[in-house]
Scaffold this motif. Structure first.
Motif, PDB file in Angstrom:
ATOM      1  N   ASP A 152       0.914  -1.123   0.072  1.00 30.00           N
ATOM      2  CA  ASP A 152      -0.124   0.050  -0.089  1.00 30.00           C
ATOM      3  C   ASP A 152       0.913   1.188   0.066  1.00 30.00           C
ATOM      4  O   ASP A 152       0.436   2.211  -0.686  1.00 30.00           O
ATOM      5  N   ALA A 153       1.981   1.206   0.665  1.00 29.51           N
ATOM      6  CA  ALA A 153       2.756   2.377   0.966  1.00 29.51           C
ATOM      7  C   ALA A 153       3.647   2.605  -0.609  1.00 29.51           C
ATOM      8  O   ALA A 153       3.783   3.815  -1.243  1.00 29.51           O
TER       9      ALA A 153
ATOM     10  N   GLU B 273       2.224   1.672  -3.563  1.00 30.01           N
ATOM     11  CA  GLU B 273       1.305   2.093  -4.387  1.00 30.01           C
ATOM     12  C   GLU B 273       0.938   3.709  -4.279  1.00 30.01           C
ATOM     13  O   GLU B 273       0.920   4.524  -5.393  1.00 30.01           O
ATOM     14  N   ARG B 274       0.959   4.145  -2.943  1.00 33.49           N
ATOM     15  CA  ARG B 274       0.861   5.792  -2.746  1.00 33.49           C
ATOM     16  C   ARG B 274       1.957   6.430  -3.185  1.00 33.49           C
ATOM     17  O   ARG B 274       1.983   7.517  -3.861  1.00 33.49           O
ATOM     18  N   SER B 275       3.110   5.872  -2.806  1.00 31.21           N
ATOM     19  CA  SER B 275       4.405   6.412  -3.304  1.00 31.21           C
ATOM     20  C   SER B 275       4.678   6.524  -4.841  1.00 31.21           C
ATOM     21  O   SER B 275       4.879   7.649  -5.436  1.00 31.21           O
TER      22      SER B 275
ATOM     23  N   ALA C  56       1.821   6.472  -7.351  1.00 31.89           N
ATOM     24  CA  ALA C  56       1.016   7.446  -7.631  1.00 31.89           C
ATOM     25  C   ALA C  56       1.315   8.890  -7.573  1.00 31.89           C
ATOM     26  O   ALA C  56       1.081   9.443  -8.414  1.00 31.89           O
ATOM     27  N   GLY C  57       2.034   9.125  -6.380  1.00 29.64           N
ATOM     28  CA  GLY C  57       2.463  10.472  -6.243  1.00 29.64           C
ATOM     29  C   GLY C  57       3.503  10.810  -6.997  1.00 29.64           C
ATOM     30  O   GLY C  57       3.648  12.152  -7.402  1.00 29.64           O
ATOM     31  N   ASP C  58       4.384  10.007  -7.454  1.00 32.39           N
ATOM     32  CA  ASP C  58       5.493  10.214  -8.583  1.00 32.39           C
ATOM     33  C   ASP C  58       4.926   9.881 -10.202  1.00 32.39           C
ATOM     34  O   ASP C  58       5.792   9.645 -11.026  1.00 32.39           O
TER      35      ASP C  58
ATOM     36  N   ILE D   2       3.860   0.819 -10.009  1.00 33.78           N
ATOM     37  CA  ILE D   2       4.485   0.186  -8.899  1.00 33.78           C
ATOM     38  C   ILE D   2       5.680  -0.482  -9.306  1.00 33.78           C
ATOM     39  O   ILE D   2       6.815  -0.238  -8.540  1.00 33.78           O
TER      40      ILE D   2
ATOM     41  N   GLN E  64       8.417   2.180  -9.694  1.00 35.06           N
ATOM     42  CA  GLN E  64       8.833   2.610  -8.516  1.00 35.06           C
ATOM     43  C   GLN E  64       9.550   1.828  -7.518  1.00 35.06           C
ATOM     44  O   GLN E  64      10.522   2.289  -6.878  1.00 35.06           O
TER      45      GLN E  64
END
Length: 69
Positions: free
Chosen positions: A19-20, A22-24, A26-28, A32, A35
Motif C-alpha cells: 500500500d505504501a 502504491e501511494r508513493s 501514484a505520487g510520482d 508500482i 517505483q
C-alpha cells in the motif's frame, strides 16, 4: 531497436508495504514496478553499488528516410 528483455520474478510483500509503494508510485506518476526499480536503484547507490542506468525508451515517429521521397 528493441529493448533488452527484462527479468521477471514473483515478489511477495507485506500488504502494508505494498500500500505504501502504491501511494508513493501514484505520487510520482509511476507504476508500482517502476517505483520499485527507482527505490532499489537509490538504495544500491547509497550503498556504493553502481548499476548501469536503464536505456531510455525511444518515443515518437521513426526518422524519415531521405531516400523514400
Amino acid at each position: 531497436m528493441a529493448q533488452p528483455p527484462r527479468k521477471a520474478f514473483p515478489l511477495r510483500l507485506d500488504p502494508a508495504l505494498f500500500d505504501a509503494l502504491e501511494r508513493s508510485a501514484a505520487g510520482d506518476l509511476r507504476s508500482i514496478n517502476a517505483q520499485v526499480e527507482v527505490l532499489l536503484r537509490e538504495a544500491l547507490s547509497r550503498r556504493g553499488l553502481k548499476v548501469a542506468p536503464p536505456r531510455p525508451v525511444k518515443r515518437g515517429r521513426p526518422a524519415r528516410d531521405a531516400g523514400s521521397e
